[in-house]
Motif scaffolding. Structure first.
Motif, mmCIF file in Angstrom:
data_model
loop_
_atom_site.group_PDB
_atom_site.id
_atom_site.type_symbol
_atom_site.label_atom_id
_atom_site.label_comp_id
_atom_site.label_asym_id
_atom_site.label_seq_id
_atom_site.Cartn_x
_atom_site.Cartn_y
_atom_site.Cartn_z
ATOM 1 N N MET A 1 15.190 44.261 22.829
ATOM 2 C CA MET A 1 14.387 43.528 21.873
ATOM 3 C C MET A 1 13.060 43.125 22.519
ATOM 4 S SD MET A 1 17.120 40.931 20.052
ATOM 5 C CE MET A 1 16.036 40.384 18.773
ATOM 6 N N SER A 2 12.022 43.164 21.728
ATOM 7 C CA SER A 2 10.718 42.729 22.236
ATOM 8 C C SER A 2 10.645 41.200 22.201
ATOM 9 C CB SER A 2 9.606 43.324 21.368
ATOM 10 O OG SER A 2 9.614 42.705 20.087
ATOM 11 N N ASP A 3 9.653 40.659 22.860
ATOM 12 C CA ASP A 3 9.466 39.208 22.856
ATOM 13 C C ASP A 3 9.254 38.699 21.429
ATOM 14 O OD1 ASP A 3 9.782 38.989 25.572
ATOM 15 O OD2 ASP A 3 7.636 38.977 26.009
ATOM 16 N N ALA A 4 8.517 39.468 20.631
ATOM 17 C CA ALA A 4 8.258 39.066 19.244
ATOM 18 C C ALA A 4 9.570 39.021 18.450
ATOM 19 C CB ALA A 4 7.271 40.026 18.594
ATOM 20 N N ASP A 5 10.451 39.998 18.686
ATOM 21 C CA ASP A 5 11.751 40.016 18.003
ATOM 22 C C ASP A 5 12.597 38.811 18.392
ATOM 23 O OD1 ASP A 5 11.143 42.446 16.763
ATOM 24 O OD2 ASP A 5 12.128 43.628 18.330
ATOM 25 N N VAL A 6 12.590 38.484 19.675
ATOM 26 C CA VAL A 6 13.357 37.331 20.166
ATOM 27 C C VAL A 6 12.804 36.043 19.567
ATOM 28 C CG1 VAL A 6 13.982 35.975 22.202
ATOM 29 C CG2 VAL A 6 14.094 38.470 22.287
ATOM 30 N N ASN A 7 11.491 35.927 19.538
ATOM 31 C CA ASN A 7 10.874 34.727 18.977
ATOM 32 C C ASN A 7 11.165 34.582 17.487
ATOM 33 O OD1 ASN A 7 9.835 33.915 21.447
ATOM 34 N ND2 ASN A 7 7.889 34.958 21.138
ATOM 35 N N ALA A 8 11.151 35.694 16.759
ATOM 36 C CA ALA A 8 11.467 35.658 15.328
ATOM 37 C C ALA A 8 12.930 35.266 15.120
ATOM 38 C CB ALA A 8 11.176 37.014 14.692
ATOM 39 N N LEU A 9 13.823 35.814 15.932
ATOM 40 C CA LEU A 9 15.242 35.471 15.838
ATOM 41 C C LEU A 9 15.442 33.995 16.162
ATOM 42 C CD1 LEU A 9 18.187 36.474 15.445
ATOM 43 C CD2 LEU A 9 18.245 36.871 17.911
ATOM 44 N N TYR A 10 14.747 33.503 17.171
ATOM 45 C CA TYR A 10 14.867 32.097 17.557
ATOM 46 C C TYR A 10 14.361 31.185 16.435
ATOM 47 C CZ TYR A 10 14.518 27.744 20.132
ATOM 48 O OH TYR A 10 14.659 26.439 20.533
ATOM 49 N N ALA A 11 13.271 31.568 15.790
ATOM 50 C CA ALA A 11 12.734 30.773 14.686
ATOM 51 C C ALA A 11 13.758 30.680 13.553
ATOM 52 C CB ALA A 11 11.428 31.370 14.188
ATOM 53 N N LYS A 12 14.412 31.787 13.237
ATOM 54 C CA LYS A 12 15.450 31.787 12.201
ATOM 55 C C LYS A 12 16.639 30.932 12.647
ATOM 56 C CE LYS A 12 14.279 36.370 10.510
ATOM 57 N NZ LYS A 12 14.687 37.771 10.444
ATOM 58 N N TYR A 13 16.969 31.009 13.920
ATOM 59 C CA TYR A 13 18.077 30.233 14.492
ATOM 60 C C TYR A 13 17.794 28.733 14.363
ATOM 61 C CZ TYR A 13 21.343 28.672 18.164
ATOM 62 O OH TYR A 13 22.329 28.033 18.881
ATOM 63 N N VAL A 14 16.585 28.318 14.723
ATOM 64 C CA VAL A 14 16.199 26.908 14.642
ATOM 65 C C VAL A 14 16.251 26.433 13.197
ATOM 66 C CG1 VAL A 14 14.258 25.295 14.919
ATOM 67 C CG2 VAL A 14 14.805 26.923 16.736
ATOM 68 N N LYS A 15 15.711 27.230 12.292
ATOM 69 C CA LYS A 15 15.704 26.867 10.872
ATOM 70 C C LYS A 15 17.128 26.727 10.340
ATOM 71 C CE LYS A 15 13.488 28.142 6.550
ATOM 72 N NZ LYS A 15 12.619 29.079 5.863
ATOM 73 N N ALA A 16 18.012 27.644 10.724
ATOM 74 C CA ALA A 16 19.406 27.596 10.283
ATOM 75 C C ALA A 16 20.110 26.369 10.854
ATOM 76 C CB ALA A 16 20.133 28.870 10.691
ATOM 77 N N LYS A 17 19.880 26.068 12.130
ATOM 78 C CA LYS A 17 20.488 24.888 12.761
ATOM 79 C C LYS A 17 20.048 23.615 12.050
ATOM 80 C CE LYS A 17 22.706 25.885 16.741
ATOM 81 N NZ LYS A 17 23.987 25.359 17.145
ATOM 82 N N GLU A 18 18.759 23.530 11.742
ATOM 83 C CA GLU A 18 18.240 22.352 11.045
ATOM 84 C C GLU A 18 18.822 22.239 9.641
ATOM 85 O OE1 GLU A 18 14.024 22.952 11.401
ATOM 86 O OE2 GLU A 18 13.958 22.035 13.398
ATOM 87 N N SER A 19 19.063 23.381 8.993
ATOM 88 C CA SER A 19 19.596 23.355 7.631
ATOM 89 C C SER A 19 21.024 22.819 7.570
ATOM 90 C CB SER A 19 19.521 24.747 6.996
ATOM 91 O OG SER A 19 20.520 25.601 7.528
ATOM 92 N N VAL A 20 21.761 22.923 8.664
ATOM 93 C CA VAL A 20 23.127 22.380 8.692
ATOM 94 C C VAL A 20 23.172 21.027 9.405
ATOM 95 C CG1 VAL A 20 24.247 24.643 8.521
ATOM 96 C CG2 VAL A 20 23.826 23.651 10.785
ATOM 97 N N GLY A 21 21.993 20.487 9.735
ATOM 98 C CA GLY A 21 21.914 19.154 10.318
ATOM 99 C C GLY A 21 22.111 19.088 11.817
#
Length: 71
Positions: A1-21
């Motif tokens: 995975m490229s750095d951009a792919d990892v960063n995009a995955l991390y952004a989705k991960y953070v958003k999902a974590k926040e959505s479940v509190g």
């Protein structure tokens, strides 16, 4: 995975974590990167894949990183 792919995955991960509190700790990015780097070679070898696609899924109010081998 490229750095951009990892960063995009991390952004989705953070958003999902926040959505479940859940809160994101300072070492979460490194932890996610370590998990990807450990799992990708195993999955590629097991499925004889050329790559692995990771996605973020919320299941039963828990955030899960799902891996899918690329043929």
């Amino acid at each position: 995975m490229s750095d951009a792919d990892v960063n995009a995955l991390y952004a989705k991960y953070v958003k999902a974590k926040e959505s479940v509190g859940e809160k994101i700790g300072p070492g979460e990015h490194a932890k996610l990167l370590k998990t990807i780097n450990q799992q990708a070679p195993k999955i590629m070898e097991q499925y004889k894949a050329k790559g692995v696609e990771f996605s973020v899924v919320v299941k039963d109010n828990q955030v899960v990183i799902r891996a899918k081998p690329k043929p």
